[in-house]
Design an enzyme around this catalytic site. Structure first.
Site, mmCIF file in Angstrom:
data_model
loop_
_atom_site.group_PDB
_atom_site.id
_atom_site.type_symbol
_atom_site.label_atom_id
_atom_site.label_comp_id
_atom_site.label_asym_id
_atom_site.label_seq_id
_atom_site.Cartn_x
_atom_site.Cartn_y
_atom_site.Cartn_z
ATOM 1 N N SER A 35 27.651 9.523 16.240
ATOM 2 C CA SER A 35 27.700 9.562 15.704
ATOM 3 C C SER A 35 29.445 9.849 15.097
ATOM 4 O O SER A 35 29.738 9.719 13.553
ATOM 5 C CB SER A 35 26.898 11.033 15.184
ATOM 6 N N LYS A 78 30.074 17.021 14.558
ATOM 7 C CA LYS A 78 30.221 16.213 13.559
ATOM 8 C C LYS A 78 31.838 17.133 13.093
ATOM 9 O O LYS A 78 32.136 17.769 13.366
ATOM 10 C CB LYS A 78 29.229 16.398 11.965
#
Length: 198
Positions: A35, A78
């Site tokens: 990600s 993230k």
């Protein structure tokens, strides 16, 4: 004999103290998922700074590790995009903070989805993976509570060829005070994918 025992005890006490200080201030983390590509690849090892957020606030652009609010027992990595009081929206392949487009030079590809305007409530953070189209992140309708934050990415330690400070990028956006934006959804975004995207 007493001096040797005393030296051993002091050495052990010092070692325990150093161990405890390290455990509360830093932590290693192995990246498992894609990600954050191309910024951080799966298999890389990072050192997290666990102290900064005890004394300060997360900043836009910080790469953070947190306990996933949607998957108990798992930690995600993230990038913080919006902080409490910000508004965030995704349209035309760009993220907009407080009505201003954000320059994100670390992205390989822009997002192929849209997300309606969302005002971030107190003690919550809006996060996105740098690999926008494959990342399970806040554009799916969840935020990260401050209490879930483990730490800020500080160092890349593996692979050795990438050793150095983690690529936290300061993001700037037009500032608004909490509550100044009218007609803004605060319960979550509406997500629309472009043609053919999952």
């Amino acid at each position: 004999m007493k001096s040797i025992v005393r030296e051993v005890l002091w050495t052990l006490l010092f070692a325990v103290l150093v161990f405890v200080l390290l455990r509360v201030s830093v932590q290693t983390f192995r990246v498992e998922m894609p990600s954050m590509k191309p910024t951080i690849e799966p298999g890389w090892w990072l050192v997290l700074d666990k102290v900064s957020y005890r004394f300060g606030q997360p900043r836009r652009g910080d790469i953070v590790v947190f306990h996933a609010p949607t998957e108990p027992g798992h930690d995600f990595i993230k990038r913080v995009i919006a902080i409490p009081g910000d508004t965030v929206e995704v349209k035309d392949g760009k993220v907009y903070l407080n009505g201003q487009p954000v320059e994100e030079p670390y992205l390989a590809n822009p997002p192929h989805y849209t997300m309606a305007l969302w005002e971030i409530p107190p003690n919550e953070y809006f996060v996105l993976g740098d690999n926008r189209d494959t990342s399970v992140d806040s554009h799916y309708g969840w935020l990260v509570p401050r209490a879930n934050l483990v730490g800020r990415a500080w160092l890349i330690v593996w692979p050795f060829s990438k050793w150095g400070l983690a690529p936290n990028h300061a993001l700037s956006a037009g500032q608004v005070s909490p509550g100044m934006v009218s007609d803004v959804a605060s319960s979550g975004p509406t997500l629309v994918f472009d043609q053919g995207e999952p």
